[in-house]
Design an enzyme around this catalytic site. Structure first.
Site, PDB file in Angstrom:
ATOM      1  N   ASP A 190      -7.221  17.394 -14.708  1.00 19.98           N
ATOM      2  CA  ASP A 190      -8.478  17.476 -13.956  1.00 19.98           C
ATOM      3  C   ASP A 190      -8.156  17.225 -12.482  1.00 19.98           C
ATOM      4  O   ASP A 190      -7.876  18.153 -11.726  1.00 19.98           O
ATOM      5  CB  ASP A 190      -9.474  16.478 -14.545  1.00 19.98           C
ATOM      6  CG  ASP A 190     -10.852  16.602 -13.918  1.00 19.98           C
ATOM      7  OD1 ASP A 190     -11.030  17.429 -13.013  1.00 19.98           O
ATOM      8  OD2 ASP A 190     -11.775  15.866 -14.324  1.00 19.98           O
ATOM      9  N   THR A 191      -8.100  15.963 -12.073  1.00 17.13           N
ATOM     10  CA  THR A 191      -7.726  15.676 -10.682  1.00 17.13           C
ATOM     11  C   THR A 191      -6.216  15.523 -10.520  1.00 17.13           C
ATOM     12  O   THR A 191      -5.732  15.324  -9.414  1.00 17.13           O
ATOM     13  CB  THR A 191      -8.371  14.365 -10.205  1.00 17.13           C
ATOM     14  OG1 THR A 191      -7.835  13.297 -11.005  1.00 17.13           O
ATOM     15  CG2 THR A 191      -9.879  14.407 -10.325  1.00 17.13           C
ATOM     16  N   ASP A 227      -0.372  17.116 -21.888  1.00 19.24           N
ATOM     17  CA  ASP A 227      -1.744  16.596 -21.871  1.00 19.24           C
ATOM     18  C   ASP A 227      -2.697  17.732 -22.199  1.00 19.24           C
ATOM     19  O   ASP A 227      -2.358  18.903 -22.015  1.00 19.24           O
ATOM     20  CB  ASP A 227      -2.069  15.999 -20.495  1.00 19.24           C
ATOM     21  CG  ASP A 227      -3.087  14.874 -20.600  1.00 19.24           C
ATOM     22  OD1 ASP A 227      -3.680  14.694 -21.680  1.00 19.24           O
ATOM     23  OD2 ASP A 227      -3.295  14.158 -19.601  1.00 19.24           O
ATOM     24  N   GLN A 250     -16.240  12.545 -23.022  1.00 19.43           N
ATOM     25  CA  GLN A 250     -17.261  11.548 -23.379  1.00 19.43           C
ATOM     26  C   GLN A 250     -17.571  11.702 -24.870  1.00 19.43           C
ATOM     27  O   GLN A 250     -18.642  12.122 -25.263  1.00 19.43           O
ATOM     28  CB  GLN A 250     -18.501  11.768 -22.516  1.00 19.43           C
ATOM     29  CG  GLN A 250     -18.220  11.502 -21.046  1.00 19.43           C
ATOM     30  CD  GLN A 250     -19.395  11.855 -20.160  1.00 19.43           C
ATOM     31  OE1 GLN A 250     -20.528  11.504 -20.449  1.00 19.43           O
ATOM     32  NE2 GLN A 250     -19.125  12.544 -19.065  1.00 19.43           N
ATOM     33  N   ASN A 289     -34.642  29.465  -7.102  1.00 16.77           N
ATOM     34  CA  ASN A 289     -34.414  28.008  -7.213  1.00 16.77           C
ATOM     35  C   ASN A 289     -33.183  27.673  -8.049  1.00 16.77           C
ATOM     36  O   ASN A 289     -32.945  26.522  -8.370  1.00 16.77           O
ATOM     37  CB  ASN A 289     -35.656  27.331  -7.795  1.00 16.77           C
ATOM     38  CG  ASN A 289     -35.902  27.734  -9.240  1.00 16.77           C
ATOM     39  OD1 ASN A 289     -35.226  28.609  -9.779  1.00 16.77           O
ATOM     40  ND2 ASN A 289     -36.859  27.090  -9.872  1.00 16.77           N
ATOM     41  N   LYS A 328      -1.166   4.044 -19.965  1.00 18.98           N
ATOM     42  CA  LYS A 328      -2.029   4.334 -18.805  1.00 18.98           C
ATOM     43  C   LYS A 328      -3.236   3.404 -18.785  1.00 18.98           C
ATOM     44  O   LYS A 328      -3.782   3.068 -19.828  1.00 18.98           O
ATOM     45  CB  LYS A 328      -2.518   5.789 -18.920  1.00 18.98           C
ATOM     46  CG  LYS A 328      -3.637   6.165 -17.965  1.00 18.98           C
ATOM     47  CD  LYS A 328      -4.014   7.637 -18.086  1.00 18.98           C
ATOM     48  CE  LYS A 328      -5.325   7.841 -18.795  1.00 18.98           C
ATOM     49  NZ  LYS A 328      -5.781   9.251 -18.779  1.00 18.98           N
ATOM     50  N   THR A 368      -3.706  11.453 -13.815  1.00 18.24           N
ATOM     51  CA  THR A 368      -2.969  10.983 -14.987  1.00 18.24           C
ATOM     52  C   THR A 368      -1.540  11.520 -14.997  1.00 18.24           C
ATOM     53  O   THR A 368      -0.573  10.763 -15.139  1.00 18.24           O
ATOM     54  CB  THR A 368      -3.695  11.453 -16.281  1.00 18.24           C
ATOM     55  OG1 THR A 368      -5.014  10.927 -16.255  1.00 18.24           O
ATOM     56  CG2 THR A 368      -2.962  11.022 -17.530  1.00 18.24           C
ATOM     57  N   HIS A 427     -10.426  17.723 -26.734  1.00 15.35           N
ATOM     58  CA  HIS A 427      -9.902  16.440 -26.258  1.00 15.35           C
ATOM     59  C   HIS A 427      -9.642  15.490 -27.428  1.00 15.35           C
ATOM     60  O   HIS A 427      -8.667  14.746 -27.423  1.00 15.35           O
ATOM     61  CB  HIS A 427     -10.889  15.836 -25.259  1.00 15.35           C
ATOM     62  CG  HIS A 427     -10.444  14.528 -24.724  1.00 15.35           C
ATOM     63  ND1 HIS A 427      -9.311  14.401 -23.968  1.00 15.35           N
ATOM     64  CD2 HIS A 427     -10.958  13.283 -24.868  1.00 15.35           C
ATOM     65  CE1 HIS A 427      -9.151  13.119 -23.648  1.00 15.35           C
ATOM     66  NE2 HIS A 427     -10.132  12.436 -24.188  1.00 15.35           N
ATOM     67  N   ASP A 446      -0.637   9.209 -22.119  1.00 17.01           N
ATOM     68  CA  ASP A 446      -1.479   8.064 -22.509  1.00 17.01           C
ATOM     69  C   ASP A 446      -1.537   7.998 -24.036  1.00 17.01           C
ATOM     70  O   ASP A 446      -1.049   8.904 -24.728  1.00 17.01           O
ATOM     71  CB  ASP A 446      -2.893   8.142 -21.894  1.00 17.01           C
ATOM     72  CG  ASP A 446      -3.636   9.431 -22.252  1.00 17.01           C
ATOM     73  OD1 ASP A 446      -3.374   9.991 -23.335  1.00 17.01           O
ATOM     74  OD2 ASP A 446      -4.462   9.877 -21.436  1.00 17.01           O
TER      75      ASP A 446
HETATM   76  C1  R5P Z   1      -7.688  11.808 -20.639  1.00 19.96           C
HETATM   77  O1  R5P Z   1      -7.867  11.114 -21.621  1.00 19.96           O
HETATM   78  C2  R5P Z   1      -7.304  13.237 -20.677  1.00 19.96           C
HETATM   79  O2  R5P Z   1      -6.524  13.549 -21.779  1.00 19.96           O
HETATM   80  C3  R5P Z   1      -6.584  13.634 -19.404  1.00 19.96           C
HETATM   81  O3  R5P Z   1      -5.391  12.887 -19.313  1.00 19.96           O
HETATM   82  C4  R5P Z   1      -7.401  13.345 -18.180  1.00 19.96           C
HETATM   83  O4  R5P Z   1      -8.741  13.648 -18.374  1.00 19.96           O
HETATM   84  C5  R5P Z   1      -6.894  14.128 -17.008  1.00 19.96           C
HETATM   85  O5  R5P Z   1      -7.685  13.828 -15.896  1.00 19.96           O
HETATM   86  P1  R5P Z   1      -7.036  13.614 -14.486  1.00 19.96           P
HETATM   87  O6  R5P Z   1      -6.168  14.812 -14.233  1.00 19.96           O
HETATM   88  O7  R5P Z   1      -8.213  13.560 -13.539  1.00 19.96           O
HETATM   89  O8  R5P Z   1      -6.281  12.332 -14.525  1.00 19.96           O
END
Ligand code: R5P
Length: 328
Positions: A233-234, A229, A106, A42, A201, A237, A139, A178
């Site tokens: 992630d995606t 940065d 978070q 599972n 941003k 930013t 972060h 940002d």
């Molecule tokens: C945001 O505050 C982080 O420092 C990164 O800029 C952010 O999480 C990157 O995420 P993504 O690549 O999805 O924009």
């Protein structure tokens, strides 16, 4: 009989970060311990260590990331189960090594009725039996206070600065994508004798990964920009910021990040963007589909190895970074 203050350093690792842990072990001159990890039908995770870890100073590596068909939540659960198994096997001191600390974004309630999941993660590791935490480029610095014990906060800045220095760029501007990255970007400017620019941003409150780069403070016209940065992630930013820099006349844009999370559609976005090179570290494992021509990976293995050695020997970790304060 062993001496009273006898200590033995041992390292074990979750499934996705074993190549990284093996490299750290070879710097340390120790063998990676055996951890048999499998799943019940599972999906529940089962861990059993292959050797006795009784009385050891144990460092447990985990990569809080999606990897192959494992979710980030499964990776974190695996890490927690490893800590619990080690506690019950009588490891003397357990240090959680999470080069990338999951759920770090978070770290506060941005609006009502939200969790502070970065704190929850610290509580979970503590409840499982962790006595220390070791992580790289959190972060935000405040996460150190979420864990009620020592948290060694390392930075990948020396290796990333070294990469940029070798390019010998004369007109470099370090850009924070940002407001949250301004202090870190400022430190890069000091090390690289470069100017600073800041992107304003805005993130869509409903769609977490949709961002808009609205304005720029600083001068980038005709210059080379290093956008720094903590994570990609995606890619929303960094690509939005890079487009704004190109619009404002930047000649070349290099993206610099510690953690290459690279969730979809990061690779496509970065490939098709105005960004010339993406420089990241090996804090997270990269699958084949997450690698592309523009990507350059520099290693933080020596930094992690030196920090583990310092923790084990009870010597200074901040001395590795020239005694500097690493909090962001
Ligand atoms: C945001 O505050 C982080 O420092 C990164 O800029 C952010 O999480 C990157 O995420 P993504 O690549 O999805 O924009």
């Amino acid at each position: 009989m062993k001496q009273q203050n006898y200590k033995e350093l041992r390292v074990v690792a979750g499934r996705s970060c074993r190549p990284f842990a093996v490299d750290v072990c070879s710097e340390l001159g120790v063998e990676l311990g055996t951890a048999h990890i499998d799943e019940f039908a599972n999906g529940e995770i089962h861990v059993r260590y292959g050797e006795s870890i009784r009385g050891c100073d144990l460092f447990i590596f985990g990569a809080h990331a999606q990897w192959k068909n494992t979710s980030v939540n499964d990776a974190i659960m695996e890490h927690l189960v490893m800590v619990d198994a080690a506690k019950r096997a009588s490891a003397k001191r357990i240090t959680v090594v999470a080069p990338f600390y999951g759920y770090a974004r978070q770290d506060r309630k941005a609006s009502g009725r939200e969790p502070i999941s970065a704190r929850l993660l610290a509580d979970l590791f503590q409840a499982a039996g962790a006595k220390r935490l070791l992580s790289i480029d959190l972060h935000s610095g405040q996460i150190q206070g979420f864990f009620d014990g020592p948290l060694d906060h390392l930075t990948a800045m020396p290796v990333l600065v070294d990469y940029l220095s070798r390019l010998e760029i004369e007109d470099l501007v370090v850009v924070a994508p940002d407001a949250g990255r301004v202090r870190v970007a400022e430190r890069y400017t000091q090390k690289l004798h470069a100017d600073l620019a800041i992107v304003h941003k805005r993130r869509n409150a409903e769609a977490k990964n949709q961002v808009e780069a609205r304005d720029l403070v600083g001068h980038v016209d005709g210059r080379t920009c290093a956008l720094v940065d903590d994570m990609i992630d995606t890619g929303g930013t960094i690509v939005a910021a890079a487009e704004l820099l190109a619009e404002k006349g930047a000649r070349r844009v290099i993206a610099v990040t510690t953690h290459a999370v690279m969730s979809e559609p990061a690779v496509e976005r970065l490939k098709n963007s105005v960004i010339d090179t993406v420089v990241c570290t090996d804090t997270l494992p990269l699958d084949e589909h997450q690698q592309f021509d523009k990507l350059q990976v520099v290693t933080v293995v020596p930094i992690v190895a030196r920090a583990i050695s310092a923790v084990f020997e009870d010597t200074s970790v901040s001395e590795i970074f020239g005694g500097s304060n690493l909090s962001t």
